[in-house]
Design a protein around this motif. Structure first.
Motif, PDB file in Angstrom:
ATOM      1  N   PHE A 188      -8.169   8.487  -6.473  1.00 32.31           N
ATOM      2  CA  PHE A 188      -9.510   8.221  -5.959  1.00 32.31           C
ATOM      3  C   PHE A 188      -9.967   9.339  -5.035  1.00 32.31           C
ATOM      4  CE2 PHE A 188      -8.767   3.555  -6.933  1.00 32.31           C
ATOM      5  CZ  PHE A 188      -9.613   3.590  -8.028  1.00 32.31           C
ATOM      6  N   SER A 189      -9.033   9.857  -4.235  1.00 33.87           N
ATOM      7  CA  SER A 189      -9.423  10.956  -3.334  1.00 33.87           C
ATOM      8  C   SER A 189      -9.829  12.179  -4.149  1.00 33.87           C
ATOM      9  CB  SER A 189      -8.279  11.351  -2.406  1.00 33.87           C
ATOM     10  OG  SER A 189      -7.635  10.231  -1.934  1.00 33.87           O
ATOM     11  N   TYR A 190      -9.005  12.528  -5.186  1.00 36.09           N
ATOM     12  CA  TYR A 190      -9.350  13.677  -6.040  1.00 36.09           C
ATOM     13  C   TYR A 190     -10.732  13.471  -6.638  1.00 36.09           C
ATOM     14  CZ  TYR A 190      -4.490  15.353  -6.228  1.00 36.09           C
ATOM     15  OH  TYR A 190      -3.261  15.834  -5.935  1.00 36.09           O
ATOM     16  N   ALA A 229      -2.068  13.620  -9.699  1.00 40.56           N
ATOM     17  CA  ALA A 229      -1.549  12.515  -8.870  1.00 40.56           C
ATOM     18  C   ALA A 229      -0.152  12.127  -9.356  1.00 40.56           C
ATOM     19  CB  ALA A 229      -2.491  11.323  -8.934  1.00 40.56           C
ATOM     20  N   ALA A 243       0.546   2.634  -5.612  1.00 36.77           N
ATOM     21  CA  ALA A 243      -0.638   2.580  -4.753  1.00 36.77           C
ATOM     22  C   ALA A 243      -0.982   3.976  -4.259  1.00 36.77           C
ATOM     23  CB  ALA A 243      -0.379   1.657  -3.578  1.00 36.77           C
ATOM     24  N   LEU A 244       0.059   4.760  -3.970  1.00 35.74           N
ATOM     25  CA  LEU A 244      -0.158   6.133  -3.499  1.00 35.74           C
ATOM     26  C   LEU A 244      -0.844   6.951  -4.595  1.00 35.74           C
ATOM     27  CD1 LEU A 244       0.476   8.125  -1.207  1.00 35.74           C
ATOM     28  CD2 LEU A 244       2.572   8.700  -2.407  1.00 35.74           C
ATOM     29  N   GLU A 245      -0.368   6.757  -5.847  1.00 36.40           N
ATOM     30  CA  GLU A 245      -0.938   7.481  -6.984  1.00 36.40           C
ATOM     31  C   GLU A 245      -2.418   7.118  -7.121  1.00 36.40           C
ATOM     32  OE1 GLU A 245       1.462   7.552 -10.592  1.00 36.40           O
ATOM     33  OE2 GLU A 245      -0.386   7.109 -11.690  1.00 36.40           O
ATOM     34  N   ARG A 246      -2.720   5.809  -6.969  1.00 40.66           N
ATOM     35  CA  ARG A 246      -4.109   5.361  -7.115  1.00 40.66           C
ATOM     36  C   ARG A 246      -4.975   5.952  -6.008  1.00 40.66           C
ATOM     37  NH1 ARG A 246      -3.474  -0.486  -7.537  1.00 40.66           N
ATOM     38  NH2 ARG A 246      -1.991  -0.078  -9.186  1.00 40.66           N
ATOM     39  N   ARG A 247      -4.419   5.941  -4.777  1.00 40.59           N
ATOM     40  CA  ARG A 247      -5.208   6.487  -3.659  1.00 40.59           C
ATOM     41  C   ARG A 247      -5.469   7.976  -3.844  1.00 40.59           C
ATOM     42  NH1 ARG A 247      -2.241   3.566   0.197  1.00 40.59           N
ATOM     43  NH2 ARG A 247      -1.267   5.451   0.965  1.00 40.59           N
ATOM     44  N   LEU A 248      -4.415   8.686  -4.301  1.00 36.79           N
ATOM     45  CA  LEU A 248      -4.564  10.128  -4.534  1.00 36.79           C
ATOM     46  C   LEU A 248      -5.637  10.389  -5.579  1.00 36.79           C
ATOM     47  CD1 LEU A 248      -1.013  11.717  -4.608  1.00 36.79           C
ATOM     48  CD2 LEU A 248      -2.960  12.440  -3.282  1.00 36.79           C
ATOM     49  N   ASP A 277       0.808  -1.218   0.000  1.00 37.84           N
ATOM     50  CA  ASP A 277       0.000   0.000   0.000  1.00 37.84           C
ATOM     51  C   ASP A 277       0.836   1.259   0.000  1.00 37.84           C
ATOM     52  OD1 ASP A 277      -2.267  -1.303  -0.150  1.00 37.84           O
ATOM     53  OD2 ASP A 277      -3.047  -0.755   1.837  1.00 37.84           O
ATOM     54  N   SER A 278       2.134   1.135   0.366  1.00 36.37           N
ATOM     55  CA  SER A 278       2.965   2.334   0.467  1.00 36.37           C
ATOM     56  C   SER A 278       3.781   2.546  -0.803  1.00 36.37           C
ATOM     57  CB  SER A 278       3.889   2.230   1.672  1.00 36.37           C
ATOM     58  OG  SER A 278       4.810   1.199   1.435  1.00 36.37           O
TER      59      SER A 278
END
Ligand code: ADP
Length: 429
Positions: A21-23, A186, A14-19, A9-10
């Motif tokens: 989704f948040s955007y 992202a 994965a960070l790009e994907r999480r960012l 997850d780190s």
């Protein structure tokens, strides 16, 4: 044995994907809330306008009411004036018992009581907006009947449908646009993290590699000393010397790494007045014996006063590292000169040698941590010297640059601003 404890997850991906989704979640919420707000305001405005329109129609319809004594009648001549109404509007007059007295224009047969307010009426598949008003006896001011203005609300419903479609398509386009923008954002946000990850990985590998050598030497010598301790004191001694050497080398590397890590910190609390001429004289005294031992001519020259601000030990360390390299990479019979001079707002300290020089393709790599052109030719060096010199110089708002001619010699120039701008101190790494 290799174990991997990296949390998937780190990872930067994965960070790009999480960012992303948040955007997207944030954008979609904003668009949805905005769309709902626009729809509600639009419907409220349309309702208000309809009510105002129907009130006007109803008020006009009151003119057709005739009062004879206490009785209420509708003036047929007056109500035949259809120009008052549009095609989808109508008027209905009721007596106080709700009995229909007359009608004009669009008059659907709506059952049920007649309320004195705005309301929606329905007959079969059609719906209407309506406004009712009391008919008051002008003498007694008592309510004697009710007038109702009616309007088919097909147009209003069509308008709202258009709006809904527009808002839906607009939101879809906006969400699509923001996903493209979000992806770009992202990517931009994650790229430096990715680079740091890569640098950290390389750095950890390099640092472990550098520390492995002395550690292995310590372990082997200690093992050997333990195995046949006391049998041959001379060999024991040389093993302990190897252990001490290994430990010293490791301690030097860890100190250098700590120094490098600290070079990111702000210099604010370490601003002392440093006279570079004094620093150069001190370094000359320290290094002159080593240079003469190596058969290299060392000359030091400088302006009469060259004041800069910063950490004196670190400023000394920058120039010492350049001097050590000049000593290490210059053969006997060569020359090394150190010269300081002011150039506008900076003081430059140039360390020039007639040594082996650096191939052009390596000119920027030499500043990388642990990088060595030829480890065999730099015994005792760990490849951190120039990285430290540059990081410390940048910490002071300056830099270390190099020019070199392969086989002929190199010139390293350390620059120090006469007055370091506080804002930039410690920011560049
Ligand atoms: P090291 O501990 O190996 O000297 P440095 O970071 O000080 O580490 O230098 C990195 C490399 O740059 C050296 O291994 C060497 O190849 C090259 N280098 C540095 N200074 C000089 C110089 N004055 N002349 C030629 N090569 C140099």
């Amino acid at each position: 044995m290799q174990t991997s404890t990296r949390d998937p997850d780190s990872s930067p991906l994965a960070l790009e994907r999480r960012l992303l989704f948040s955007y997207l979640a944030a954008f979609a919420t904003v668009f949805f809330v905005a769309a709902v707000a626009v729809r509600f305001s639009f419907v409220a405005i349309i309702d208000q306008q309809t009510a105002a329109r129907l009130q006007d129609v109803a008020r006009a319809g009151l003119r057709s009411v005739l009062f004879t004594n206490e009785a209420l009648a509708i003036d047929e001549n007056e109500i035949s004036n259809k120009s008052l109404l549009t095609r989808d509007q109508g008027l209905q007059w009721f007596d106080r018992n709700g009995r229909l007295l007359g009608a004009e224009g669009l008059t659907p047969a709506v059952k049920g009581p007649v309320f004195e307010a705005s309301q929606q009426l329905a007959t079969g598949r059609q719906t209407f907006n309506s406004v009712t008003m009391p008919i008051l006896n002008p003498r007694t001011h008592q309510r004697v009947g009710t007038i109702r203005a009616i309007e088919l609300n097909a147009q209003e419903r069509a308008d709202i449908r258009y709006l809904d479609t527009g808002l839906f398509i607009g939101t879809l386009i906006a969400v699509f646009g923001s996903s493209v923008g979000g992806l770009a954002l992202a990517r931009t946000a994650v790229r430096p993290v990715e680079r740091s990850f890569q640098t950290l990985r390389e750095f950890t590998t390099d640092a472990s590699h550098e520390l492995r050598g002395p550690l292995a030497a310590i372990a082997t010598s200690a093992d050997a000393a333990l195995r046949d301790s006391g049998r041959d004191p001379t060999r024991d001694r040389s093993r302990f010397e190897a252990i001490a050497d290994g430990a010293k080398q490791m301690s030097r590397i860890t100190n250098d790494l700590l120094l490098l890590a600290g070079a990111e910190r702000s210099l604010e609390r370490e601003l002392f007045v440093v006279d570079l001429v004094v620093t150069l004289n001190k370094l000359e005294k320290t290094y002159a014996p080593r240079f003469s031992e190596a058969g290299i001519e060392l000359t030091v020259a400088g302006d009469r006063a060259a004041i800069v601000y910063g950490n004196p030990d670190q400023i000394e360390r920058i120039i010492a590292n350049l001097l050590q390299n000049a000593l290490r990479y210059t053969a006997a019979g060569g020359r090394v000169s150190v010269e300081s001079r002011r150039d506008g707002a900076v003081i430059l300290v140039a360390v020039r040698d007639s040594g082996i020089g650096i191939a052009p393709e390596y000119l920027e790599r030499i500043f990388d941590r642990f990088w060595r052109a030829d480890p065999v030719r730099s015994p005792g060096g760990s490849g951190l010297g120039l990285a430290i010199a540059r990081a410390l110089a940048r910490r002071h708002g300056g830099d270390v640059t190099v020019t070199s001619r392969y086989g002929l010699g190199s010139t390293f120039v350390a620059s120090f601003p006469v007055r370091p701008p506080l804002a930039s101190i410690g920011k560049r790494a």
